[in-house]
Design a protein around this motif. Structure first.
Motif, PDB file in Angstrom:
ATOM      1  N   VAL A   1       9.551   5.699  -6.593  1.00 16.19           N
ATOM      2  CA  VAL A   1      10.499   6.030  -5.525  1.00 16.19           C
ATOM      3  C   VAL A   1      11.256   4.791  -5.044  1.00 16.19           C
ATOM      4  CG1 VAL A   1      10.757   6.955  -3.192  1.00 16.19           C
ATOM      5  CG2 VAL A   1       9.078   7.970  -4.766  1.00 16.19           C
ATOM      6  N   HIS A   2      10.505   3.716  -4.800  1.00 14.55           N
ATOM      7  CA  HIS A   2      11.091   2.520  -4.196  1.00 14.55           C
ATOM      8  C   HIS A   2      11.498   1.454  -5.209  1.00 14.55           C
ATOM      9  CE1 HIS A   2       8.243   4.234  -1.113  1.00 14.55           C
ATOM     10  NE2 HIS A   2       9.378   4.212  -0.421  1.00 14.55           N
TER      11      HIS A   2
ATOM     12  N   ALA B   1       0.813  -1.218   0.000  1.00 14.57           N
ATOM     13  CA  ALA B   1       0.000   0.000   0.000  1.00 14.57           C
ATOM     14  C   ALA B   1       0.845   1.266   0.000  1.00 14.57           C
ATOM     15  CB  ALA B   1      -0.940  -0.010   1.203  1.00 14.57           C
ATOM     16  N   ASP B   2       1.952   1.265   0.700  1.00 12.33           N
ATOM     17  CA  ASP B   2       2.796   2.462   0.806  1.00 12.33           C
ATOM     18  C   ASP B   2       3.983   2.422  -0.154  1.00 12.33           C
ATOM     19  OD1 ASP B   2       1.167   3.405   2.865  1.00 12.33           O
ATOM     20  OD2 ASP B   2       2.319   2.305   4.387  1.00 12.33           O
TER      21      ASP B   2
END
Length: 205
Positions: free
Chosen positions: A157-158, A151-152
């Protein structure tokens, strides 16, 4: 002859020296040999006598531990080549590896590799032993990302969600298409191990 006269005669007799007790090392010392060779002709077990000579190592617990560490970290290519070289030069190594890696097929009586990799579960198994019934467990489907589990996670970005690292670290965030089980769920199909044919391995869980 008085005792005083005997004492005077003994003082005048020359001292006798036994030259046979002198070793060759003593002779070399008298010739100045020790000045040029501080080791007296001996070489330490760990001393290099030239730039190309190898250092001898006494085997002990420390060397065994270090050897195991090197085996775990050395490249597979170098390790295989080392084993091949040892097989060609050391009969004891050839015998030991033959016992571990080669066997006789029980049905055809042909010499075959002892170990196979199952194409379904990816597990290595010993073909020289009787296998258990339905010991192979695997998923015939594909492993897909459960985005709700990330979810995050922002791929910009990751990075990607579906990576080998994430599959290993977060198996619960992946779903098998064959049975909707999570990535760490037990295989939904059971059977016998099958030799690998070069196709992609199924993950055994």
């Amino acid at each position: 002859m008085t005792s005083e006269e005997v004492a005077k005669i003994n003082e005048l007799e020359p001292e006798i020296i036994d030259l046979t007790i002198l070793s060759s090392d003593s002779s070399a010392s008298e010739d100045g040999g020790d000045d040029d060779d501080p080791t007296n002709g001996t070489t330490s077990l760990y001393e290099n006598t030239s730039d190309t000579s190898e250092v001898e190592i006494q085997l002990n617990q420390d060397t065994r531990l270090q050897l195991k560490n090197v085996i775990n970290t050395i490249s597979a290519v170098r390790l295989r080549q080392l084993l091949i070289d040892l097989v060609d030069t050391e009969q004891a190594v050839e015998i030991a590896l033959t016992r571990e890696l080669i066997t006789l097929n029980r049905e055809t009586h042909k010499i075959v590799p002892r170990w196979e990799t199952c194409q379904n579960c990816g597990e290595d198994y010993d073909t020289n032993t009787e296998r258990e019934l339905d010991e192979c467990e695997y998923h015939p489907g594909e492993l897909e990302v459960d985005e709700d589990g990330f979810a995050d996670h922002d791929e910009d970005v990751h990075g990607p969600m579906d990576t080998e690292e994430n599959r290993a670290a977060f198996p619960e965030n992946f779903i098998w298409t064959c049975c909707d089980a999570t990535g760490n769920g037990q295989g939904c199909v059971q059977g016998d191990h099958q030799p690998s044919t070069g196709s992609r391995k199924r993950r055994r869980l």
